[in-house]
Motif scaffolding. Structure first.
Motif, short mmCIF file in Angstrom:
data_model
loop_
_atom_site.label_atom_id
_atom_site.label_comp_id
_atom_site.label_asym_id
_atom_site.label_seq_id
_atom_site.Cartn_x
_atom_site.Cartn_y
_atom_site.Cartn_z
N SER A 11 0.86 -1.18 0.00
CA SER A 11 0.00 0.00 0.00
C SER A 11 0.90 1.23 0.00
N PHE A 12 0.41 2.32 -0.59
CA PHE A 12 1.20 3.54 -0.64
C PHE A 12 0.75 4.50 0.46
N ASP A 13 1.70 4.99 1.23
CA ASP A 13 1.45 5.97 2.29
C ASP A 13 0.29 5.53 3.20
N ALA A 17 -4.87 -0.99 0.49
CA ALA A 17 -3.91 -1.88 -0.16
C ALA A 17 -4.09 -1.85 -1.68
N VAL A 18 -2.97 -1.63 -2.40
CA VAL A 18 -2.98 -1.67 -3.86
C VAL A 18 -2.75 -3.10 -4.33
N LEU A 19 -1.94 -3.83 -3.55
CA LEU A 19 -1.79 -5.27 -3.76
C LEU A 19 -2.16 -5.95 -2.45
N GLY A 36 -6.80 -6.91 -16.10
CA GLY A 36 -7.64 -6.32 -15.07
C GLY A 36 -8.00 -4.89 -15.42
N PRO A 37 -9.03 -4.36 -14.77
CA PRO A 37 -9.43 -2.99 -15.07
C PRO A 37 -8.38 -1.99 -14.58
N SER A 38 -8.52 -0.76 -15.04
CA SER A 38 -7.60 0.30 -14.64
C SER A 38 -7.60 0.48 -13.13
N GLY A 39 -6.41 0.58 -12.56
CA GLY A 39 -6.30 0.80 -11.12
C GLY A 39 -6.34 -0.47 -10.30
N SER A 40 -6.35 -1.64 -10.95
CA SER A 40 -6.45 -2.89 -10.20
C SER A 40 -5.10 -3.33 -9.62
N GLY A 41 -4.03 -2.61 -9.96
CA GLY A 41 -2.73 -2.94 -9.35
C GLY A 41 -1.78 -3.70 -10.26
N LYS A 42 -2.08 -3.78 -11.55
CA LYS A 42 -1.24 -4.55 -12.49
C LYS A 42 0.18 -3.98 -12.57
N THR A 43 0.25 -2.67 -12.81
CA THR A 43 1.57 -2.04 -12.94
C THR A 43 2.36 -2.16 -11.64
N THR A 44 1.66 -1.98 -10.52
CA THR A 44 2.33 -2.08 -9.23
C THR A 44 2.92 -3.48 -9.04
N LEU A 45 2.15 -4.51 -9.40
CA LEU A 45 2.66 -5.87 -9.27
C LEU A 45 3.88 -6.08 -10.16
N ASP A 162 4.73 -3.85 -19.80
CA ASP A 162 3.60 -3.09 -19.24
C ASP A 162 2.82 -2.41 -20.36
N GLU A 163 1.69 -2.96 -20.70
CA GLU A 163 0.84 -2.43 -21.78
C GLU A 163 1.68 -1.96 -22.97
N PRO A 164 2.47 -2.85 -23.57
CA PRO A 164 3.43 -2.39 -24.58
C PRO A 164 2.76 -1.95 -25.88
N THR A 195 -2.06 -5.99 -19.32
CA THR A 195 -2.99 -5.42 -20.29
C THR A 195 -4.38 -5.30 -19.67
N HIS A 196 -5.18 -4.40 -20.20
CA HIS A 196 -6.58 -4.43 -19.77
C HIS A 196 -7.48 -4.86 -20.93
N ASP A 197 -6.83 -5.37 -22.00
CA ASP A 197 -7.55 -5.79 -23.19
C ASP A 197 -7.55 -7.33 -23.25
#
Ligand code: ATP
Ligand code: MG
Lengths: 243, 268
Positions: A11-13, A17-19, A36-45, A162-164, A195-197
């Motif tokens: 979690s940030f600050d 929890a983001v993950l 997963g949808p936007s904001g689901s934590g993919k990039t963070t993972l 990451d979403e290349p 990806t979210h696609d």
């Protein structure tokens, strides 16, 4: 190469929890998609796996070795960023060479060998003639391929994408999808694609992990996910995307 | 068409009246008694000492400024920490307050009767009325320049390239040298030039803490005022030409940077 992500939370600050207790295991040479949808934590993972973000809890195990505290450079995971993050002031060839150039003197191959490796990689992405160009002089698809070649130059144990394709138009996206998969097979490296696609996820990956609000809801092949969704979210998410 | 001509004429007239004439006057007056008198005035020991002190001060202040400005800009652009916003405002303070007040503040704190200066006194360390004092206040008045120029460039250059370099195995130092620095070179040079110009020309703050010891703690601007008040007009203007020349050098450097910068931008 086998990678195990065990009970990772972040979690940030002190916010929500983001993950949230994420666990998953990757097989040798596997191509895995995080969907997963936007904001689901993919990039963070992905950043946790890359070593760019430190998890609050949990472990990363690579071939039986705990790498949770190993810094990003020592992991030797090649990463392709959503923005490509090419070095603007370096030519295409210098970009691809970067991972070899920063090796400690004792491990760094001689210049001639490095040049040969760069040429080989540029040929692999079919950009053999464009080594002297700068990133600003390339098309979106070409930039994407340079980012790919740069990540492959360090002979990565794992490729993180990451979403290349998100910045590309539909046609280029489809043709690059094929060539990325082909490159990955040729090099024989395991890969995680964010990806979210879902069309993209199912087209390219061996298995797909569906993420929602920091948790992995289900991992499986397209068949498994569609035939036996583990939660209403997975069912609705796949249905929405298909329709 | 008419309006344009008038505007251009106005701008030209203004520049001549308020910029070219005064600078030209300095040179005319300095050479009024012939080049021999100019050379004699400039090579006078006290003036030479002032030139030396001014250059020395700039040579100390500017590198410190570069390091501090880079560190502050980096911290503000890359990290979220308590006091970040305060730092952003604080760093502008030297621009907001009058230099002479800055000088007085330093005297209050670091002078023999101030809390810091007083504590150091028994150890035989004196901070004011010497080179240390001059360097300290010069640092104060010049500290925003580098940071202000670098911060915007650092913010747009983004973290992604640095992260990419990290995953490719670069050490922190390699990331800075090979990726971050090339993206901010020109703002950095620009800020350093501005800081140099200010460090060389600063009068108010330095005059408070210098102690005005002839031939020892007089910087060039102080020396010029001293000579002028002594009715030593030729010497004052001769010294002024040296200061003006130093300033012109920084201006030329600035012009060169401006000329190179866009050329580089075109082929990134
Ligand atoms: N550095 C950070 N500081 C604070 N919050 C963050 C940070 N990075 C991500 N988050 C938050 O974590 C959540 C997940 O972000 P993440 O970037 O992992 O999502 P994502 O699944 O990649 O989304 P997208 O598909 O839009 O890229 C978001 O709510 C985001 O606001
Ligand atoms: Mg993302």
């Amino acid at each position: 190469m086998s990678l195990e992500i065990a009970n990772v939370s972040k979690s940030f600050d002190g916010a929500e929890a983001v993950l949230d207790d994420v666990s998953l295991a990757m097989h040798e040479g596997e191509f895995l998609a995080l969907l997963g949808p936007s904001g689901s934590g993919k990039t963070t993972l992905l950043n946790v796996v890359a070593g760019l973000t430190r998890p609050d809890r949990g472990r990363l195990v690579l071939d039986g070795e705990d790498i949770t505290d190993r810094h990003a450079g020592a992991r030797r995971f090649g990463m392709v960023f959503q923005s490509y993050a090419l070095f603007r002031h370096m030519s295409v060839a210098q970009n691809v060479d970067f991972g070899l150039r920063v090796l400690p003197r004792a491990e760094r191959p001689p210049k001639a060998e490095r040049d040969a490796r760069v040429r080989e990689l540029l040929d692999l992405i079919e950009m053999g003639d464009l080594g002297a160009r700068y990133p600003a002089q390339l098309s979106g698809g070409q930039r994407q391929r340079v980012a790919m070649a740069r990540a492959l130059a360090i002979s990565p144990k794992l490729l993180l994408l990451d979403e290349p394709f998100s910045a590309l138009d539909a046609q280029v996206r489809q043709s690059l999808r094929g060539s990325v998969r082909e490159l990955q097979r040729k090099v024989g490296v395991a890969a995680i694609l964010v990806t979210h696609d879902q069309t993209e996820a199912f087209a390219i990956a061996d298995r797909v992990a569906v993420m929602n609000t920091g948790r992995i809801e289900q991992i499986g092949t397209e068949r498994e996910l569609r035939d036996a969704p583990a939660s209403p979210f997975v069912r609705d998410f796949l249905k929405a995307g298909a329709g | 068409m008419m309006a344009r001509a008038v505007l251009i004429a106005l701008a030209l007239a203004f520049s001549v009246l308020f910029i070219v004439l005064p600078v030209a006057a300095i040179f005319t007056r300095a050479f009024a008694d012939g080049p021999g008198a100019w050379i004699a005035a400039v090579t006078e020991p006290e003036t030479l000492a002032a030139i030396r002190l001014t250059v020395l001060t700039a040579l100390i202040v500017v590198p410190v400024n570069i390091v501090f400005g880079l560190a502050a800009a980096w911290a503000i652009a890359r990290f979220r920490f308590p006091g970040r916003r305060a730092l952003l405002v604080l760093i502008e303070v030297p621009f907001a307050i009058s230099p002479i007040i800055a000088g007085l503040c330093f005297l209050l704190v670091y002078g023999a009767y101030g809390p810091v200066g007083g504590a150091l006194q028994p150890l035989g360390i004196q901070l004011m009325f010497n080179l240390t004092g001059i360097v300290l206040v010069s640092l104060f008045v010049t500290c925003p320049f580098v940071m202000r120029e670098v911060l915007p460039a650092l913010s747009v250059s983004g973290e992604d390239e640095e992260h990419a370099a990290l995953t490719l195995g670069a050490s922190g130092w390699q990331v800075f040298r090979l990726v971050t620095l090339p993206n901010i070179t020109w703002p950095l040079v620009y800020g350093a030039i501005l800081a140099t110009a200010r460090a060389i020309g600063e009068f108010g703050a330095v005059s408070v803490v210098s102690g005005a010891i002839r031939g020892q703690t007089m910087t060039l601007p102080l020396q010029i005022e001293l000579l002028y008040n002594d009715y030593n007009t030729t010497a004052a203007f001769a010294a002024a030409t040296v200061l003006a020349l130093l300033a012109l050098v920084t201006l030329v450097l600035r012009g060169i940077v401006d000329a190179i910068q866009p050329a580089r931008g075109a082929t990134p």
